[in-house]
Design a protein around this motif. Structure first.
Motif, short mmCIF file in Angstrom:
data_model
loop_
_atom_site.label_atom_id
_atom_site.label_comp_id
_atom_site.label_asym_id
_atom_site.label_seq_id
_atom_site.Cartn_x
_atom_site.Cartn_y
_atom_site.Cartn_z
N SER A 1 2.31 12.01 -9.95
CA SER A 1 1.67 13.32 -9.80
C SER A 1 2.70 14.44 -9.83
N ALA A 2 3.82 14.23 -9.15
CA ALA A 2 4.87 15.24 -9.13
C ALA A 2 5.43 15.50 -10.52
N ASP A 3 5.30 14.52 -11.40
CA ASP A 3 5.77 14.64 -12.78
C ASP A 3 4.68 15.19 -13.70
N GLY A 4 3.58 15.63 -13.11
CA GLY A 4 2.51 16.22 -13.91
C GLY A 4 1.58 15.21 -14.56
N ARG A 5 1.58 14.02 -14.06
CA ARG A 5 0.74 12.97 -14.62
C ARG A 5 -0.38 12.62 -13.65
N TRP A 6 -1.24 11.69 -14.07
CA TRP A 6 -2.32 11.22 -13.23
C TRP A 6 -1.73 10.61 -11.97
N SER B 1 1.50 18.71 -4.69
CA SER B 1 2.95 18.51 -4.80
C SER B 1 3.58 17.97 -3.51
N TRP B 2 2.97 18.25 -2.36
CA TRP B 2 3.56 17.76 -1.12
C TRP B 2 3.58 16.24 -1.06
N THR B 3 2.68 15.58 -1.81
CA THR B 3 2.68 14.12 -1.78
C THR B 3 3.95 13.56 -2.43
N GLY B 4 4.43 14.24 -3.47
CA GLY B 4 5.68 13.82 -4.11
C GLY B 4 6.84 13.96 -3.15
N TRP B 5 6.87 15.08 -2.41
CA TRP B 5 7.94 15.26 -1.42
C TRP B 5 7.83 14.23 -0.30
N SER B 6 6.62 13.84 0.03
CA SER B 6 6.44 12.78 1.04
C SER B 6 7.03 11.46 0.53
N ALA B 7 6.83 11.19 -0.76
CA ALA B 7 7.41 9.99 -1.35
C ALA B 7 8.94 10.05 -1.33
N VAL B 8 9.49 11.23 -1.60
CA VAL B 8 10.95 11.39 -1.52
C VAL B 8 11.43 11.14 -0.09
N GLY C 1 17.17 8.62 -6.23
CA GLY C 1 17.66 9.55 -7.25
C GLY C 1 16.59 9.89 -8.27
N LEU C 2 15.83 8.91 -8.70
CA LEU C 2 14.75 9.16 -9.66
C LEU C 2 13.67 10.05 -9.05
N ALA C 3 13.30 9.77 -7.81
CA ALA C 3 12.25 10.58 -7.16
C ALA C 3 12.70 12.03 -7.01
N VAL C 4 13.93 12.24 -6.62
CA VAL C 4 14.46 13.60 -6.49
C VAL C 4 14.52 14.28 -7.86
N ALA C 5 14.99 13.55 -8.87
CA ALA C 5 15.10 14.11 -10.22
C ALA C 5 13.75 14.55 -10.77
N VAL C 6 12.70 13.82 -10.45
CA VAL C 6 11.36 14.20 -10.92
C VAL C 6 11.02 15.61 -10.42
N HIS C 7 11.43 15.93 -9.22
CA HIS C 7 11.12 17.24 -8.64
C HIS C 7 12.02 18.35 -9.16
N TRP C 8 13.24 18.04 -9.55
CA TRP C 8 14.18 19.09 -9.91
C TRP C 8 14.47 19.22 -11.39
N LEU C 9 13.94 18.33 -12.19
CA LEU C 9 14.19 18.45 -13.65
C LEU C 9 12.94 18.83 -14.38
N ALA D 1 0.84 -1.21 0.00
CA ALA D 1 0.00 0.00 0.00
C ALA D 1 0.87 1.26 0.00
N ILE D 2 1.91 1.27 0.81
CA ILE D 2 2.80 2.43 0.88
C ILE D 2 3.51 2.64 -0.45
N LEU D 3 4.05 1.57 -1.02
CA LEU D 3 4.75 1.67 -2.30
C LEU D 3 3.82 2.15 -3.42
N SER D 4 2.60 1.69 -3.41
CA SER D 4 1.63 2.14 -4.42
C SER D 4 1.38 3.64 -4.30
N GLY D 5 1.21 4.10 -3.08
CA GLY D 5 1.02 5.54 -2.85
C GLY D 5 2.23 6.34 -3.29
#
Length: 118
Positions: free
Chosen positions: A62-67, A72-79, A110-118, A51-55
């Motif tokens: 979502s942080a990448d602008g997709r469904w 945006s805070w949810t993406g940072w929570s994932a990071v 690294g991928l999660a961080v890159a999604v936010h900064w690229l 469940a956590i991994l799915s979220g």
């Protein structure tokens, strides 16, 4: 990059499903203290992990602008969660777990961080 992250998450979810079904991989998960299949409590932890991994995957999409277009805070929570996973996998007493999951969770971080900064 979010799609690569999600493919990696799907692989980890597949691993968790295998643990729930009784795969004898206790020494490479949850601290590596169990030889063979996990007991019921360990399998429950694996189910919660799914469940956590799915979220986390949905938050990074979502942080990448997709469904599903979550805030945006949810993406940072994932990071943040990925950071915790990465650190725990590098400091685990199980050498086998460090060898397998340390690099995997580092790439995911690294991928999660890159999604936010690229």
């Amino acid at each position: 990059m979010s799609y690569i992250y999600c493919v990696m998450i799907l692989g980890v979810i597949g691993f968790q499903i295998a643990l729930i079904l009784g795969a004898p991989w206790g020494r490479i998960t949850q601290g590596g203290q169990i030889e063979g299949p996990l007991p019921r409590s360990g399998r429950s932890v694996a189910a919660v992990s799914i469940a956590i991994l799915s979220g986390m995957a949905l938050a990074i999409l979502s942080a990448d602008g997709r469904w599903p277009s979550w805030p945006s805070w949810t993406g940072w929570s994932a990071v943040a969660m990925n950071t915790v996973m990465m650190v725990l996998n590098w400091i685990t007493p199980s050498a086998a777990e460090r060898k397998l999951w340390g690099p995997i969770t580092t790439v995911m971080f690294g991928l999660a961080v890159a999604v936010h900064w690229l």
